[in-house]
Design a protein around this motif. Structure first.
Motif, mmCIF file in Angstrom:
data_model
loop_
_atom_site.group_PDB
_atom_site.id
_atom_site.type_symbol
_atom_site.label_atom_id
_atom_site.label_comp_id
_atom_site.label_asym_id
_atom_site.label_seq_id
_atom_site.Cartn_x
_atom_site.Cartn_y
_atom_site.Cartn_z
ATOM 1 N N VAL A 31 0.911 -1.368 -0.166
ATOM 2 C CA VAL A 31 0.252 -0.004 -0.146
ATOM 3 C C VAL A 31 0.886 1.147 -0.098
ATOM 4 C CG1 VAL A 31 -1.958 1.317 1.211
ATOM 5 C CG2 VAL A 31 -1.823 -1.271 0.999
ATOM 6 N N GLU A 32 2.055 1.368 0.436
ATOM 7 C CA GLU A 32 2.853 2.601 0.657
ATOM 8 C C GLU A 32 4.376 2.100 0.301
ATOM 9 O OE1 GLU A 32 5.485 3.273 2.870
ATOM 10 O OE2 GLU A 32 5.258 1.253 4.049
ATOM 11 N N SER A 33 5.145 3.219 -0.131
ATOM 12 C CA SER A 33 6.469 3.210 -0.314
ATOM 13 C C SER A 33 7.126 4.630 0.005
ATOM 14 C CB SER A 33 6.592 2.788 -1.756
ATOM 15 O OG SER A 33 6.251 3.631 -2.697
ATOM 16 N N GLU A 34 6.390 5.380 0.791
ATOM 17 C CA GLU A 34 6.837 6.740 0.899
ATOM 18 C C GLU A 34 7.847 6.979 2.262
ATOM 19 O OE1 GLU A 34 6.243 9.315 -1.228
ATOM 20 O OE2 GLU A 34 5.489 7.627 -2.319
ATOM 21 N N VAL A 35 8.257 8.185 2.250
ATOM 22 C CA VAL A 35 9.466 8.467 3.658
ATOM 23 C C VAL A 35 8.786 7.884 4.784
ATOM 24 C CG1 VAL A 35 10.557 10.114 4.597
ATOM 25 C CG2 VAL A 35 10.676 9.911 2.227
ATOM 26 N N GLY A 36 7.516 8.417 5.292
ATOM 27 C CA GLY A 36 6.680 8.371 6.293
ATOM 28 C C GLY A 36 5.481 7.853 6.203
ATOM 29 N N ALA A 37 5.231 6.919 7.094
ATOM 30 C CA ALA A 37 3.773 6.118 6.872
ATOM 31 C C ALA A 37 3.596 5.329 8.395
ATOM 32 C CB ALA A 37 3.993 5.067 5.954
ATOM 33 N N CYS A 38 2.383 5.630 8.874
ATOM 34 C CA CYS A 38 1.893 4.982 9.795
ATOM 35 C C CYS A 38 0.492 4.319 9.886
ATOM 36 C CB CYS A 38 2.087 5.865 11.156
ATOM 37 S SG CYS A 38 1.202 7.428 10.964
ATOM 38 N N LEU A 39 0.385 3.268 10.700
ATOM 39 C CA LEU A 39 -0.876 2.826 10.529
ATOM 40 C C LEU A 39 -1.922 2.807 11.742
ATOM 41 C CD1 LEU A 39 -2.785 0.361 8.943
ATOM 42 C CD2 LEU A 39 -1.579 -1.221 10.272
ATOM 43 N N ARG A 40 -3.140 3.228 11.669
ATOM 44 C CA ARG A 40 -3.965 3.261 12.746
ATOM 45 C C ARG A 40 -5.202 2.120 12.446
ATOM 46 N NH1 ARG A 40 -5.798 8.305 14.129
ATOM 47 N NH2 ARG A 40 -8.288 8.018 13.047
ATOM 48 N N VAL A 41 -5.073 1.227 13.182
ATOM 49 C CA VAL A 41 -6.424 0.232 13.152
ATOM 50 C C VAL A 41 -7.352 0.605 14.185
ATOM 51 C CG1 VAL A 41 -7.233 -2.282 13.166
ATOM 52 C CG2 VAL A 41 -4.770 -1.408 12.374
ATOM 53 N N ASN A 42 -8.770 1.022 13.586
ATOM 54 C CA ASN A 42 -9.672 1.456 14.515
ATOM 55 C C ASN A 42 -10.751 0.454 14.675
ATOM 56 O OD1 ASN A 42 -8.857 4.496 14.108
ATOM 57 N ND2 ASN A 42 -9.334 4.180 12.201
ATOM 58 N N PHE A 43 -11.067 0.179 15.849
ATOM 59 C CA PHE A 43 -12.075 -0.602 16.208
ATOM 60 C C PHE A 43 -13.216 0.037 17.038
ATOM 61 C CE2 PHE A 43 -14.152 -3.792 18.971
ATOM 62 C CZ PHE A 43 -14.486 -4.794 18.188
ATOM 63 N N TYR A 44 -14.347 -0.069 16.339
ATOM 64 C CA TYR A 44 -15.548 0.847 16.867
ATOM 65 C C TYR A 44 -16.526 -0.436 17.334
ATOM 66 C CZ TYR A 44 -13.633 4.197 14.055
ATOM 67 O OH TYR A 44 -12.585 5.362 13.368
ATOM 68 N N PRO A 45 -16.596 -0.684 18.665
ATOM 69 C CA PRO A 45 -17.503 -1.637 19.398
ATOM 70 C C PRO A 45 -18.849 -1.196 19.088
ATOM 71 C CG PRO A 45 -15.743 -1.110 20.763
ATOM 72 C CD PRO A 45 -15.766 0.168 19.513
ATOM 73 N N LYS A 46 -19.758 -2.231 19.185
ATOM 74 C CA LYS A 46 -21.328 -1.594 19.084
ATOM 75 C C LYS A 46 -21.708 -0.909 20.304
ATOM 76 C CE LYS A 46 -22.616 -6.187 21.137
ATOM 77 N NZ LYS A 46 -23.204 -7.507 21.097
ATOM 78 N N CYS A 47 -22.565 -0.089 20.122
ATOM 79 C CA CYS A 47 -22.818 0.998 21.121
ATOM 80 C C CYS A 47 -24.328 1.031 21.496
ATOM 81 C CB CYS A 47 -22.415 2.365 20.547
ATOM 82 S SG CYS A 47 -22.810 3.667 21.932
#
Length: 348
Positions: free
Chosen positions: A193-209
């Motif tokens: 998905v990426e090949s750039e100088v800076g990259a980070c991943l945030r995996v979001n988990f949204y529980p049922k509410c």
């Protein structure tokens, strides 16, 4: 550098709250009355018709969706086909700041397995997940809040944050040791998905509410970096994009990525392309997982409008700032609409 080394209050995991079977959410997660999803304008989308080939926004009566762009001919020898794609991307960046891409070249199986691996992590016992707990120093690891303001209203979500590039920023202790395939799959996902100088991943988990009309999975904000590539949940929608005074619900196209412009591209383009506020609503019956990969500039370089885009008729709109300085605002204050990038603008 971050000045805050610890969270201002004990951390409560939202997934644990959801799993406890509570019928009403704690007051810390309830938005002020005027800011609740049920009291802000929005409209639903239909995905029954979409025009992959032309990159146009989809319509079903009065409903619209963000543009969907087919990248199949991106590297074609046919210059006309390539230019058509470039034109549609340019139009989407100018008019929406958001679009979806299909035929992007990333393996659909890899996309699916990456989501499943992260679901597997969030379904682990709490004591296992807590081994990867994060701090506001880098945010890397397992987290449940953004920003360090004491007493702030919190979002109904947990997340896991990882640095990809440069490798020197990676904290290997936060790269999960289980399941056995995790490091291989997640590293492969990042490389595709990426090949750039800076990259980070945030995996979001949204529980049922139990009270989704009172809170957000993620409060309205624009992304502070350059560009975001989002792998959404194929089955549960929740992302909303601001368009004027309304919020458009993005219904993801299967095996597509959602792309959006970040604040740094708004500054670099001298606001020809604009980052756009977006937010996430939650569901009363289903959990939701998404993977957001952020492309960021080198943290110590000054970011300012490109000289080619500064003229007498359109002078520079923003003062220079390094990305390190810029993201400190987000890390301290959490999601805050577009207040941050607007604070950089020169005042007339």
């Amino acid at each position: 550098m971050m000045s805050c080394q610890a969270w201002p209050e004990p951390i409560v995991r939202v997934q644990s709250l959801a799993d406890s079977g509570l019928s009403s959410i704690p007051s810390r997660y309830i938005r002020p009355h005027s800011q609740r999803p049920s009291n802000t304008t929005s409209f639903k989308l239909s995905q029954t018709e979409h025009d992959h080939g032309h990159g146009r926004e989809t319509r079903d009566h009065d409903h619209v969706n963000i543009p969907v762009i087919d990248l199949e001919h991106l590297f074609s020898e046919d210059e006309i086909l390539r230019e058509k794609i470039f034109r549609h991307v340019d139009e989407a960046c100018r008019e929406w700041g958001f679009f979806q891409v299909v035929n992007h070249g990333v393996s659909h199986e890899l996309m699916k397995s990456s989501r499943e691996l992260w679901r597997e992590f969030f379904n682990q016992p709490l004591e296992v997940k807590e081994e990867y707990a994060n701090s506001p120093t880098t945010y890397e690891g397992y987290g449940s809040r953004l920003g360090v303001q004491k007493g702030a209203t919190l979002d109904w979500s947990d997340y896991f944050f990882l640095h990809y590039r440069p490798p020197s920023l990676r904290n290997q202790a936060k790269w999960l040791a289980f399941p056995q395939s995790f490091r291989k799959v997640i590293a492969e996902y990042g490389e595709e998905v990426e090949s750039e100088v800076g990259a980070c991943l945030r995996v979001n988990f949204y529980p049922k509410c139990p009270q989704p009309d009172l809170t957000f999975g993620l409060s309205p904000h624009s992304d502070p970096g350059g560009m975001t590539i989002l792998l959404s949940d194929d089955f549960v929608s929740g992302l909303q994009v601001r368009r004027g005074d309304e919020w458009v619900i993005v219904k993801p196209v299967p095996n597509a990525f959602v792309i959006n412009i970040g604040d740094q591209i708004q500054v670099l383009s001298n606001a020809i392309y604009k980052s756009v506020e977006h937010r996430v609503i939650v569901n009363s019956n289903k959990d939701r997982v998404s993977l957001a990969l952020f492309y960021n500039p080198r943290s110590d370089l000054l970011i300012q409008p490109a000289k080619e885009l500064v003229t007498e008729e359109r002078p520079a709109l923003y003062s220079p700032m390094t990305y390190d300085e810029y993201r400190l605002y987000i890390r301290l204050n959490g999601p805050c609409g577009k207040a941050q990038v607007e604070s950089l603008a020169f005042q007339p």
